[in-house]
Motif scaffolding. Structure first.
Motif, PDB file in Angstrom:
ATOM      1  N   ILE A 182       0.841  -1.206   0.000  1.00 18.93           N
ATOM      2  CA  ILE A 182       0.000   0.000   0.000  1.00 18.93           C
ATOM      3  C   ILE A 182       0.875   1.255   0.000  1.00 18.93           C
ATOM      4  O   ILE A 182       0.613   2.218  -0.724  1.00 18.93           O
ATOM      5  CB  ILE A 182      -0.970  -0.010   1.211  1.00 18.93           C
ATOM      6  CG1 ILE A 182      -2.008  -1.136   1.029  1.00 18.93           C
ATOM      7  CG2 ILE A 182      -1.673   1.334   1.359  1.00 18.93           C
ATOM      8  CD1 ILE A 182      -2.942  -1.342   2.217  1.00 18.93           C
ATOM      9  N   LEU A 234       2.261   1.728  -3.429  1.00 20.42           N
ATOM     10  CA  LEU A 234       1.201   2.198  -4.328  1.00 20.42           C
ATOM     11  C   LEU A 234       1.014   3.718  -4.212  1.00 20.42           C
ATOM     12  O   LEU A 234       0.883   4.420  -5.215  1.00 20.42           O
ATOM     13  CB  LEU A 234      -0.097   1.477  -3.956  1.00 20.42           C
ATOM     14  CG  LEU A 234      -1.279   1.653  -4.886  1.00 20.42           C
ATOM     15  CD1 LEU A 234      -1.441   0.399  -5.736  1.00 20.42           C
ATOM     16  CD2 LEU A 234      -2.546   1.892  -4.096  1.00 20.42           C
ATOM     17  N   ARG A 286      -5.169  -1.980  -6.698  1.00 17.15           N
ATOM     18  CA  ARG A 286      -5.639  -1.077  -5.655  1.00 17.15           C
ATOM     19  C   ARG A 286      -6.872  -1.665  -4.972  1.00 17.15           C
ATOM     20  O   ARG A 286      -7.051  -1.544  -3.785  1.00 17.15           O
ATOM     21  CB  ARG A 286      -5.978   0.270  -6.318  1.00 17.15           C
ATOM     22  CG  ARG A 286      -6.170   1.410  -5.379  1.00 17.15           C
ATOM     23  CD  ARG A 286      -5.679   2.720  -5.986  1.00 17.15           C
ATOM     24  NE  ARG A 286      -6.103   2.905  -7.376  1.00 17.15           N
ATOM     25  CZ  ARG A 286      -5.646   3.884  -8.154  1.00 17.15           C
ATOM     26  NH1 ARG A 286      -4.779   4.759  -7.693  1.00 17.15           N
ATOM     27  NH2 ARG A 286      -6.054   3.996  -9.392  1.00 17.15           N
ATOM     28  N   LYS A 287      -7.678  -2.341  -5.775  1.00 13.81           N
ATOM     29  CA  LYS A 287      -8.899  -2.942  -5.245  1.00 13.81           C
ATOM     30  C   LYS A 287      -8.572  -4.121  -4.322  1.00 13.81           C
ATOM     31  O   LYS A 287      -9.180  -4.274  -3.266  1.00 13.81           O
ATOM     32  CB  LYS A 287      -9.747  -3.421  -6.422  1.00 13.81           C
ATOM     33  CG  LYS A 287     -11.203  -3.530  -6.115  1.00 13.81           C
ATOM     34  CD  LYS A 287     -11.981  -3.670  -7.416  1.00 13.81           C
ATOM     35  CE  LYS A 287     -13.344  -4.243  -7.158  1.00 13.81           C
ATOM     36  NZ  LYS A 287     -14.105  -4.415  -8.402  1.00 13.81           N
ATOM     37  N   LEU A 305      -5.916  -4.439  -2.570  1.00 12.38           N
ATOM     38  CA  LEU A 305      -5.344  -3.872  -1.342  1.00 12.38           C
ATOM     39  C   LEU A 305      -6.432  -3.252  -0.473  1.00 12.38           C
ATOM     40  O   LEU A 305      -6.398  -3.364   0.755  1.00 12.38           O
ATOM     41  CB  LEU A 305      -4.267  -2.836  -1.686  1.00 12.38           C
ATOM     42  CG  LEU A 305      -3.021  -3.417  -2.376  1.00 12.38           C
ATOM     43  CD1 LEU A 305      -2.112  -2.306  -2.878  1.00 12.38           C
ATOM     44  CD2 LEU A 305      -2.252  -4.336  -1.424  1.00 12.38           C
ATOM     45  N   LEU A 306      -7.391  -2.597  -1.118  1.00  8.91           N
ATOM     46  CA  LEU A 306      -8.502  -1.998  -0.372  1.00  8.91           C
ATOM     47  C   LEU A 306      -9.291  -3.088   0.335  1.00  8.91           C
ATOM     48  O   LEU A 306      -9.635  -2.973   1.518  1.00  8.91           O
ATOM     49  CB  LEU A 306      -9.389  -1.207  -1.341  1.00  8.91           C
ATOM     50  CG  LEU A 306     -10.597  -0.466  -0.755  1.00  8.91           C
ATOM     51  CD1 LEU A 306     -10.176   0.465   0.363  1.00  8.91           C
ATOM     52  CD2 LEU A 306     -11.325   0.324  -1.843  1.00  8.91           C
ATOM     53  N   ARG A 307      -9.556  -4.188  -0.393  1.00  6.76           N
ATOM     54  CA  ARG A 307     -10.314  -5.310   0.178  1.00  6.76           C
ATOM     55  C   ARG A 307      -9.566  -5.879   1.390  1.00  6.76           C
ATOM     56  O   ARG A 307     -10.155  -6.129   2.425  1.00  6.76           O
ATOM     57  CB  ARG A 307     -10.518  -6.392  -0.881  1.00  6.76           C
ATOM     58  CG  ARG A 307     -11.497  -7.481  -0.436  1.00  6.76           C
ATOM     59  CD  ARG A 307     -11.554  -8.623  -1.426  1.00  6.76           C
ATOM     60  NE  ARG A 307     -12.255  -8.299  -2.652  1.00  6.76           N
ATOM     61  CZ  ARG A 307     -11.693  -8.259  -3.856  1.00  6.76           C
ATOM     62  NH1 ARG A 307     -10.406  -8.515  -4.002  1.00  6.76           N
ATOM     63  NH2 ARG A 307     -12.405  -7.951  -4.922  1.00  6.76           N
ATOM     64  N   PHE A 332     -17.072  -1.317  -4.718  1.00  5.72           N
ATOM     65  CA  PHE A 332     -16.890  -2.733  -5.058  1.00  5.72           C
ATOM     66  C   PHE A 332     -18.069  -3.260  -5.865  1.00  5.72           C
ATOM     67  O   PHE A 332     -17.888  -3.945  -6.868  1.00  5.72           O
ATOM     68  CB  PHE A 332     -16.702  -3.581  -3.788  1.00  5.72           C
ATOM     69  CG  PHE A 332     -15.281  -3.600  -3.322  1.00  5.72           C
ATOM     70  CD1 PHE A 332     -14.356  -4.452  -3.920  1.00  5.72           C
ATOM     71  CD2 PHE A 332     -14.859  -2.755  -2.310  1.00  5.72           C
ATOM     72  CE1 PHE A 332     -13.033  -4.468  -3.497  1.00  5.72           C
ATOM     73  CE2 PHE A 332     -13.548  -2.767  -1.887  1.00  5.72           C
ATOM     74  CZ  PHE A 332     -12.625  -3.615  -2.482  1.00  5.72           C
ATOM     75  N   ARG A 371     -10.710   5.744  -5.367  1.00  6.25           N
ATOM     76  CA  ARG A 371     -10.316   4.501  -4.712  1.00  6.25           C
ATOM     77  C   ARG A 371      -9.141   4.777  -3.774  1.00  6.25           C
ATOM     78  O   ARG A 371      -9.043   4.214  -2.698  1.00  6.25           O
ATOM     79  CB  ARG A 371      -9.906   3.503  -5.802  1.00  6.25           C
ATOM     80  CG  ARG A 371      -9.767   2.084  -5.355  1.00  6.25           C
ATOM     81  CD  ARG A 371     -10.203   1.116  -6.431  1.00  6.25           C
ATOM     82  NE  ARG A 371      -9.664   1.456  -7.760  1.00  6.25           N
ATOM     83  CZ  ARG A 371     -10.037   0.844  -8.880  1.00  6.25           C
ATOM     84  NH1 ARG A 371     -10.930  -0.112  -8.851  1.00  6.25           N
ATOM     85  NH2 ARG A 371      -9.523   1.202 -10.029  1.00  6.25           N
ATOM     86  N   LEU A 392      -8.905   4.144   0.169  1.00  5.21           N
ATOM     87  CA  LEU A 392      -7.845   3.292   0.705  1.00  5.21           C
ATOM     88  C   LEU A 392      -7.121   4.022   1.831  1.00  5.21           C
ATOM     89  O   LEU A 392      -6.868   3.462   2.900  1.00  5.21           O
ATOM     90  CB  LEU A 392      -6.879   2.911  -0.422  1.00  5.21           C
ATOM     91  CG  LEU A 392      -5.714   1.995  -0.084  1.00  5.21           C
ATOM     92  CD1 LEU A 392      -6.184   0.702   0.569  1.00  5.21           C
ATOM     93  CD2 LEU A 392      -4.909   1.664  -1.348  1.00  5.21           C
ATOM     94  N   SER A 443      -9.241   4.137   4.912  1.00  6.09           N
ATOM     95  CA  SER A 443      -9.466   2.851   5.577  1.00  6.09           C
ATOM     96  C   SER A 443      -8.228   2.351   6.306  1.00  6.09           C
ATOM     97  O   SER A 443      -8.312   1.454   7.129  1.00  6.09           O
ATOM     98  CB  SER A 443      -9.936   1.807   4.566  1.00  6.09           C
ATOM     99  OG  SER A 443      -8.871   1.440   3.732  1.00  6.09           O
TER     100      SER A 443
END
Lengths: 210, 210
Positions: free
Chosen positions: A95, A98, A121-122, A124-126, B99, B121, B125, B128
């Protein structure tokens, strides 16, 4: 284009330069009847006319010219530098990378430096949702792993790369070639993203002459 | 293009259809001397040749054709549906929407439905990371707020939109028009993203004829 206009275009392609009178004769129509069609074909760039010579075909159609140009743009000439993390890096490290590199996708490489996976990125967000110990989770757990990664070769066209991005609904394509010492491994030499494509699109529209 | 090739092109533009012999005469050169130049100009698409007629100008240059085509593609014809959240939605809600809708950027609308902000996003991120109470944080705290948002109008060209995405280093452009009841408010009618541009790029390369 109407049937008659297509017919006229074909006659001029086959027999041009040809006068309006001669085209009319071939179609068994009067010159006056054809005038609007000839105007449209001339204004839209399909035909060109010269006094005392007649109509001639004004070259390739725009679509062909554009398509040819797009297929000549090669991945190798537009690719960006790949941003990588090691397989044993943590999700937290990924992260940070990124953010620092300001990219949407990271490539994960194995100890020998070859492509092992891709993390978005998705992803990592998850992973960061609800998880506190991001330093302890290796990125290799959440990455998409080879060979389930869509890649492209440096000699492919940017058009093909864009088509892969759209067809596979992904944001980033690693540019790879088989490693010299082991052709089953992929050496990472660049990346093509939607940003690459958008930049090429702007370049195309900015160049009045090739 | 060499000086001589430019000269030949000009002669053909002014006097074509014209034979190789006649071009050579005008340049006080032999036909043999001109042969390589004529080959290059024909192969590169500037000139076309027809037996017993001669050389003629093969139409607009490729760059002009491409540039014209790109500037004719309008945002209105390519825009996607905007994905929105309310100003009082939580960061958690925003992440869920991101999502579910599988997008990179969400637009935030005020109570009247007009554009209030944009949240990426990356913003989500960042929020979060380390935060547990995402349900309690309103998205309006982390969004980029109007008027600090780059937007585009439906009648703008896709080229201009792509240029904004590149120049401002953003992933998404809200397509807006002034609200009828209050022209200071922006009515949200679509979105243009790098995906939109990549899709248009693929379309351009796929159409052999317009």
């Amino acid at each position: 284009m109407t049937k008659r206009q297509e017919h006229i275009l074909q006659i001029v392609k086959d027999h041009g330069p040809i006068t309006g009178e001669q085209i009319a004769e071939r179609l068994h129509l009067t010159r006056a009847t054809l005038r609007p069609d000839l105007s449209i074909l001339t204004m839209s760039g399909y035909l060109d006319a010269r006094p005392r010579v007649g109509y001639f075909y004004a070259g390739k159609q725009a679509g062909t010219v554009i398509s040819e140009r797009l297929h000549k743009m090669l991945v190798n000439d537009y690719k960006a530098v790949p941003i990588v993390v090691q397989e044993n890096a943590s999700v937290y490290d990924a992260i940070v990378t990124l953010f620092l590199e300001d990219v949407g996708t990271l490539y994960v490489v194995n100890q020998k430096g070859y492509l092992a996976g891709v993390v978005s990125r998705k992803d990592l967000l998850r992973a960061s949702l609800g998880n506190k110990g991001l330093e302890g989770i290796p990125v290799s757990i959440i990455m998409t792993r080879m060979p389930n990664i869509v890649t492209c070769a440096p000699e492919e066209s940017l058009f093909m790369a864009a088509k892969k991005l759209i067809d596979f609904q992904i944001d980033s394509l690693p540019v790879v070639r088989p490693a010299e010492e082991d052709s089953r491994q992929s050496e990472l030499i660049g990346r093509v993203t939607k940003t690459t494509i958008a930049r090429a699109f702007v370049e195309l529209g900015s160049e009045p002459f090739l």
